[in-house]
Design a protein around this motif. Structure first.
Motif, PDB file in Angstrom:
ATOM      1  N   ASP A  72       0.828  -1.205   0.000  1.00 31.21           N
ATOM      2  CA  ASP A  72       0.000   0.000   0.000  1.00 31.21           C
ATOM      3  C   ASP A  72       0.868   1.264   0.000  1.00 31.21           C
ATOM      4  O   ASP A  72       0.593   2.226  -0.713  1.00 31.21           O
ATOM      5  N   GLU A  76       1.199   4.090  -3.220  1.00 31.83           N
ATOM      6  CA  GLU A  76       1.010   5.531  -3.093  1.00 31.83           C
ATOM      7  C   GLU A  76       2.258   6.278  -3.567  1.00 31.83           C
ATOM      8  O   GLU A  76       2.170   7.305  -4.244  1.00 31.83           O
ATOM      9  N   ARG A  79       2.226   6.180  -7.374  1.00 35.42           N
ATOM     10  CA  ARG A  79       1.194   7.081  -7.922  1.00 35.42           C
ATOM     11  C   ARG A  79       1.686   8.528  -7.951  1.00 35.42           C
ATOM     12  O   ARG A  79       1.470   9.256  -8.919  1.00 35.42           O
ATOM     13  N   GLN A  80       2.331   8.943  -6.892  1.00 35.31           N
ATOM     14  CA  GLN A  80       2.794  10.325  -6.801  1.00 35.31           C
ATOM     15  C   GLN A  80       3.874  10.642  -7.831  1.00 35.31           C
ATOM     16  O   GLN A  80       4.038  11.802  -8.219  1.00 35.31           O
TER      17      GLN A  80
END
Length: 370
Positions: A72, A76, A79-80
């Motif tokens: 997880d 993230e 994605r950033q």
């Protein structure tokens, strides 16, 4: 002596390397924009670095590992860093890839998530090193090292190839009576890629890596054999009218060296002191640096991909029957040079271990295994 000989060899290689790089400018052999990539072992270290880089280049990325919490956080992070594309997608899947059926499940889940289309690129990075003396390793550790460092990659490679070739094999019988009748197209789909992650330790026997290096060397052998077999499928499918619909498949192996990562920090806690002595001059790369070097090799179309200068020298010393990168001239010449260098490097490494044992015993002056 070890670093001196390698450094001298590297300097000798600079001229042909520069000349070949100027003569072999080619288009990108590894486009990823809009393509779907599976990356195993991508919750930290090299895997996370590769996922970040491919996301920046516009790929749809599926990351796979066991630990959901780490997955997880990694998702993230990726994605950033992603390219600003509204259609770009990301997914994380928890799986134990040492089990064959889990590899099949990952391919099926990604295919469903990808609109019914199998992934375009599968990169097996999952692995871990337990640097122990061979005689100190229990049976479970020996098996676990083979499972995660060889079978997890081999299983994923086979599952991917079956997903890609299976439908065509099932419908294939014999070549058509007139091979010239096979349909031809000016625009073939881009190649698919299977990428295995070995280690530069696969090329050289080093005290302390006796349970880690063998499965990594086995991955290189697997790559050589599958590379040969792919010619059978490509040749057979080329004679079919549907040949223009079948993407070519390329296989590669990446050989990173030392990577500054949580995994490497854990290794250092149990590593034998003589192993530290043998690799004290080896280059260290960050996860981003090793990812950039690996992807650059894929973009050049390399078959065996090194991530630093030491890896190149080690590969040149053990080329044997593996396909050469690029034109092959540089690989051939450098293999001659490095094999001469090994007349000095090999004995120096052996003397280092012998002298350490003489001065310190097996485990050091306190007599503890560590």
């Amino acid at each position: 002596m070890f670093l001196l000989v390698f450094t001298g060899t590297f300097v000798l290689a600079l001229v042909p390397i520069l000349a070949m790089s100027l003569l072999s400018k080619r288009k990108n052999q590894f486009p990823v924009t809009g393509r779907t990539v599976i990356l195993t072992g991508a919750s930290q270290g090299m895997g996370r670095g590769v996922a970040k880089l491919l996301a920046q280049k516009g790929a749809n990325v599926a990351i796979v590992a066991r630990d959901l919490k780490k997955l997880d956080a990694a998702l993230e992070y990726i994605r950033q860093a992603a390219a600003s594309s509204p259609s770009q997608r990301f997914i994380r899947i928890s799986a134990d890839l040492t089990k064959y059926e889990e590899n099949i499940r990952v391919i099926e889940e990604v295919t469903k998530w990808n609109g019914g289309q199998p992934p375009d690129i599968v990169w097996a990075i999952a692995g871990t090193s337990i640097p122990k003396l061979f005689l100190d390793a229990d049976i479970k550790t020996l098996r676990d090292q083979m499972d995660i460092n060889y079978w997890a990659g081999a299983f994923m490679a086979q599952a991917s190839l079956k997903a890609w070739f299976g439908p065509y094999i099932d419908s294939y019988s014999a070549p058509p009576p007139d091979p010239k009748a096979a349909a031809k197209s000016k625009e073939k789909p881009p190649p698919r890629h299977v990428i295995l992650t070995s280690s530069s330790a696969a090329f050289v026997g080093v005290t302390g890596y006796g349970i880690y290096s063998p499965p990594k060397a086995a991955l290189r052998s697997l790559c050589d054999n599958v590379q040969s077999e792919l010619n059978l499928y490509h040749g057979a499918f080329a004679s079919r009218p549907s040949s223009t619909l079948i993407p070519q498949v390329k296989i590669h192996t990446v050989f990173p060296g030392n990577i500054s990562s949580p995994g490497h920090a854990a290794e250092d806690l149990i590593k034998h002191p003589v192993t530290f002595a043998l690799e004290k001059d080896d280059p260290m790369q960050s996860e981003d640096e090793v990812a950039a070097a690996a992807v650059a090799g894929l973009e050049r179309g390399d078959y065996l991909i090194m991530t630093n200068w030491l890896g190149h020298l080690m590969r040149w010393g053990t080329m044997s029957g593996s396909p050469r990168n690029g034109w092959g001239l540089l690989d051939t010449v450098m293999s001659w040079i490095v094999n001469v260098a090994w007349l000095f490097i090999g004995p120096d490494m052996e003397r280092t271990v012998w002298k350490w044992g003489k001065a310190n015993g097996i485990y050091g002056k306190d007599g503890r295994k560590g």
